[in-house]
Design a protein around this motif. Sequence first.
Motif, PDB file in Angstrom:
ATOM      1  N   PHE A 154       4.079   5.838  -5.441  1.00  0.00           N
ATOM      2  CA  PHE A 154       4.195   5.930  -6.584  1.00  0.00           C
ATOM      3  C   PHE A 154       2.724   6.636  -8.131  1.00  0.00           C
ATOM      4  O   PHE A 154       3.146   7.749  -8.440  1.00  0.00           O
ATOM      5  CB  PHE A 154       4.294   4.877  -7.521  1.00  0.00           C
ATOM      6  CG  PHE A 154       4.866   4.827  -9.366  1.00  0.00           C
ATOM      7  CD1 PHE A 154       5.568   4.665  -9.813  1.00  0.00           C
ATOM      8  CD2 PHE A 154       2.924   4.240 -10.100  1.00  0.00           C
ATOM      9  CE1 PHE A 154       5.661   4.364 -10.934  1.00  0.00           C
ATOM     10  CE2 PHE A 154       3.761   4.045 -11.195  1.00  0.00           C
ATOM     11  CZ  PHE A 154       4.588   5.043 -11.723  1.00  0.00           C
ATOM     12  N   ILE A 155       1.685   6.764  -7.170  1.00  0.00           N
ATOM     13  CA  ILE A 155       1.118   7.616  -7.233  1.00  0.00           C
ATOM     14  C   ILE A 155       1.353   8.724  -6.840  1.00  0.00           C
ATOM     15  O   ILE A 155       0.673   9.684  -8.123  1.00  0.00           O
ATOM     16  CB  ILE A 155      -0.692   6.817  -7.009  1.00  0.00           C
ATOM     17  CG1 ILE A 155      -1.016   5.926  -7.140  1.00  0.00           C
ATOM     18  CG2 ILE A 155      -1.609   8.117  -6.442  1.00  0.00           C
ATOM     19  CD1 ILE A 155      -1.995   5.176  -6.550  1.00  0.00           C
ATOM     20  N   ARG A 214       1.208  -1.502   0.302  1.00  0.00           N
ATOM     21  CA  ARG A 214      -0.087   0.082  -0.255  1.00  0.00           C
ATOM     22  C   ARG A 214       0.690   1.363   0.128  1.00  0.00           C
ATOM     23  O   ARG A 214       0.830   1.828  -0.761  1.00  0.00           O
ATOM     24  CB  ARG A 214      -1.244  -0.241   1.215  1.00  0.00           C
ATOM     25  CG  ARG A 214      -2.296  -0.982   1.259  1.00  0.00           C
ATOM     26  CD  ARG A 214      -2.757  -0.933   2.216  1.00  0.00           C
ATOM     27  NE  ARG A 214      -4.053  -1.771   2.271  1.00  0.00           N
ATOM     28  CZ  ARG A 214      -4.624  -2.459   3.134  1.00  0.00           C
ATOM     29  NH1 ARG A 214      -5.048  -1.555   3.717  1.00  0.00           N
ATOM     30  NH2 ARG A 214      -5.867  -3.280   3.042  1.00  0.00           N
ATOM     31  N   ASP A 215       1.755   1.152   1.047  1.00  0.00           N
ATOM     32  CA  ASP A 215       2.303   2.267   0.808  1.00  0.00           C
ATOM     33  C   ASP A 215       2.998   3.094  -0.578  1.00  0.00           C
ATOM     34  O   ASP A 215       3.624   4.146  -0.731  1.00  0.00           O
ATOM     35  CB  ASP A 215       3.828   2.287   2.161  1.00  0.00           C
ATOM     36  CG  ASP A 215       4.754   3.389   1.814  1.00  0.00           C
ATOM     37  OD1 ASP A 215       4.004   4.708   2.262  1.00  0.00           O
ATOM     38  OD2 ASP A 215       5.692   3.330   1.736  1.00  0.00           O
ATOM     39  N   GLN A 263      -8.148   4.054  -3.798  1.00  0.00           N
ATOM     40  CA  GLN A 263      -8.141   5.708  -3.015  1.00  0.00           C
ATOM     41  C   GLN A 263      -7.702   6.800  -3.723  1.00  0.00           C
ATOM     42  O   GLN A 263      -7.683   8.369  -3.802  1.00  0.00           O
ATOM     43  CB  GLN A 263      -8.419   5.456  -1.258  1.00  0.00           C
ATOM     44  CG  GLN A 263     -10.370   4.952  -1.599  1.00  0.00           C
ATOM     45  CD  GLN A 263     -11.489   5.174  -1.782  1.00  0.00           C
ATOM     46  OE1 GLN A 263     -12.111   4.477  -2.872  1.00  0.00           O
ATOM     47  NE2 GLN A 263     -11.744   6.216  -1.204  1.00  0.00           N
ATOM     48  N   ALA A 264      -5.964   5.830  -3.327  1.00  0.00           N
ATOM     49  CA  ALA A 264      -5.329   7.105  -3.306  1.00  0.00           C
ATOM     50  C   ALA A 264      -5.038   7.386  -4.791  1.00  0.00           C
ATOM     51  O   ALA A 264      -5.302   9.308  -5.211  1.00  0.00           O
ATOM     52  CB  ALA A 264      -4.152   6.698  -3.478  1.00  0.00           C
ATOM     53  N   LEU A 303      -5.832  -9.203   0.086  1.00  0.00           N
ATOM     54  CA  LEU A 303      -4.701  -7.733  -1.166  1.00  0.00           C
ATOM     55  C   LEU A 303      -6.146  -7.084  -2.112  1.00  0.00           C
ATOM     56  O   LEU A 303      -5.091  -6.061  -2.499  1.00  0.00           O
ATOM     57  CB  LEU A 303      -3.947  -9.188  -2.134  1.00  0.00           C
ATOM     58  CG  LEU A 303      -2.820  -9.785  -1.709  1.00  0.00           C
ATOM     59  CD1 LEU A 303      -2.123 -10.682  -2.724  1.00  0.00           C
ATOM     60  CD2 LEU A 303      -2.603  -8.962  -0.508  1.00  0.00           C
ATOM     61  N   GLY A 304      -7.368  -7.194  -1.751  1.00  0.00           N
ATOM     62  CA  GLY A 304      -8.165  -7.036  -2.709  1.00  0.00           C
ATOM     63  C   GLY A 304      -8.198  -5.548  -2.223  1.00  0.00           C
ATOM     64  O   GLY A 304      -8.543  -4.693  -2.076  1.00  0.00           O
ATOM     65  N   ARG A 305      -7.722  -5.664  -0.692  1.00  0.00           N
ATOM     66  CA  ARG A 305      -7.504  -4.511   0.464  1.00  0.00           C
ATOM     67  C   ARG A 305      -6.978  -3.648  -0.115  1.00  0.00           C
ATOM     68  O   ARG A 305      -6.638  -1.906   0.096  1.00  0.00           O
ATOM     69  CB  ARG A 305      -7.737  -4.716   1.802  1.00  0.00           C
ATOM     70  CG  ARG A 305      -9.277  -5.762   2.271  1.00  0.00           C
ATOM     71  CD  ARG A 305      -8.784  -6.248   3.499  1.00  0.00           C
ATOM     72  NE  ARG A 305      -9.833  -7.228   4.068  1.00  0.00           N
ATOM     73  CZ  ARG A 305      -9.542  -8.233   4.877  1.00  0.00           C
ATOM     74  NH1 ARG A 305      -8.547  -7.704   5.799  1.00  0.00           N
ATOM     75  NH2 ARG A 305     -10.791  -9.243   5.193  1.00  0.00           N
ATOM     76  N   ASP A 306      -5.601  -3.801  -0.504  1.00  0.00           N
ATOM     77  CA  ASP A 306      -4.859  -2.544  -0.964  1.00  0.00           C
ATOM     78  C   ASP A 306      -4.913  -2.394  -2.517  1.00  0.00           C
ATOM     79  O   ASP A 306      -4.280  -0.961  -2.771  1.00  0.00           O
ATOM     80  CB  ASP A 306      -3.345  -4.090  -1.406  1.00  0.00           C
ATOM     81  CG  ASP A 306      -2.368  -5.128   0.137  1.00  0.00           C
ATOM     82  OD1 ASP A 306      -3.545  -4.581   1.006  1.00  0.00           O
ATOM     83  OD2 ASP A 306      -1.596  -5.913  -0.195  1.00  0.00           O
ATOM     84  N   HIS A 307      -5.637  -3.344  -3.061  1.00  0.00           N
ATOM     85  CA  HIS A 307      -5.966  -2.820  -4.802  1.00  0.00           C
ATOM     86  C   HIS A 307      -7.418  -1.730  -3.855  1.00  0.00           C
ATOM     87  O   HIS A 307      -7.067  -0.053  -4.603  1.00  0.00           O
ATOM     88  CB  HIS A 307      -7.108  -3.586  -5.289  1.00  0.00           C
ATOM     89  CG  HIS A 307      -6.217  -4.844  -5.318  1.00  0.00           C
ATOM     90  ND1 HIS A 307      -4.879  -3.912  -6.824  1.00  0.00           N
ATOM     91  CD2 HIS A 307      -5.799  -5.798  -5.795  1.00  0.00           C
ATOM     92  CE1 HIS A 307      -3.928  -4.669  -7.330  1.00  0.00           C
ATOM     93  NE2 HIS A 307      -4.637  -6.456  -6.210  1.00  0.00           N
ATOM     94  N   HIS A 308      -7.829  -1.688  -3.221  1.00  0.00           N
ATOM     95  CA  HIS A 308      -8.827  -0.549  -2.594  1.00  0.00           C
ATOM     96  C   HIS A 308      -8.052   0.743  -2.381  1.00  0.00           C
ATOM     97  O   HIS A 308      -7.873   1.465  -2.978  1.00  0.00           O
ATOM     98  CB  HIS A 308      -9.686  -1.061  -1.942  1.00  0.00           C
ATOM     99  CG  HIS A 308     -10.737   0.067  -0.773  1.00  0.00           C
ATOM    100  ND1 HIS A 308     -11.986   0.621  -1.584  1.00  0.00           N
ATOM    101  CD2 HIS A 308     -10.519   1.140  -0.499  1.00  0.00           C
ATOM    102  CE1 HIS A 308     -12.393   1.796  -0.963  1.00  0.00           C
ATOM    103  NE2 HIS A 308     -11.689   1.481   0.654  1.00  0.00           N
TER     104      HIS A 308
END
Length: 272
Positions: free
Chosen positions: A79-80, A73-74, A116-117, A107-112
Amino acid sequence: MALTGSTGALGGLVAPALVDLDPLLLVRDASRAPALGLEVRVADYADEASAVAALQGVDLLLMVSGAEAQDRRDQHRRFIRAAATAGVGHVVYTSFAGAAADATFTLGRDHHDAEQALRESGMRWTFLRDNFYADVLPFFADRSGAIRGPAGEGRVAAVARADVADAVVAVLRDPAAHAGATYTLTGPEALTLAEVATRAGAVLGRDLRFEDETVEEAYASRRAAYDAEDWQLDAWVSTYTAIRDGSVAEVTDDVRRLTGHSARSLEDALRG
């Protein structure tokens, strides 16, 4: 246009299909970049400064989600931020079907979080939420041919990696038409893992079978077999519990809508 992931399985299909548009390839290791006659720049999701430098002059960016890691996530957020700082206008992000803060598949939570970012970044975005890969599921089997996990009779609308690549290419060729859109990329049907085993085994010439486990058995068997951290164990086990609870059972027509062709069957995905 800049493409990440060109040294990987998905990006390795996308980059050759877009050579005529002369995209820039962003890689962590220049020696591994595909020999396509394209400009290559080095950047790392975790190194914000290098990413800002590499993204100078880029308006359209394919962001293939980073490798599984505890700090993914970090890395994604770094990168974003780098993309926004560099002036990127539109990011096409490869996400996951059912991405949500409380997704069963951890890992779907990481994608969420990455979605959001991007929503908050000020850049335009397009999300391609792919299901589990049909061409990978059979290789969950152990040496005896058993696919083991707590999936029960749940179903998965697994998608061919080639269909995801085709969808990515279609979006990148006409990005303005897909700004602000979210697509869920699936196969043409939702199958139980028992059905996956039977049908995949017939194509691969292996005697594959599905063996259900309890959640407790799944954690215990993986702890015994692998020296893995808790987050990785959670990801492995939740692959099956997401199938069991229906989280990845939805079948959509988004592959056809984007590519103009029907989604590949499990057999087609495995035959390549």
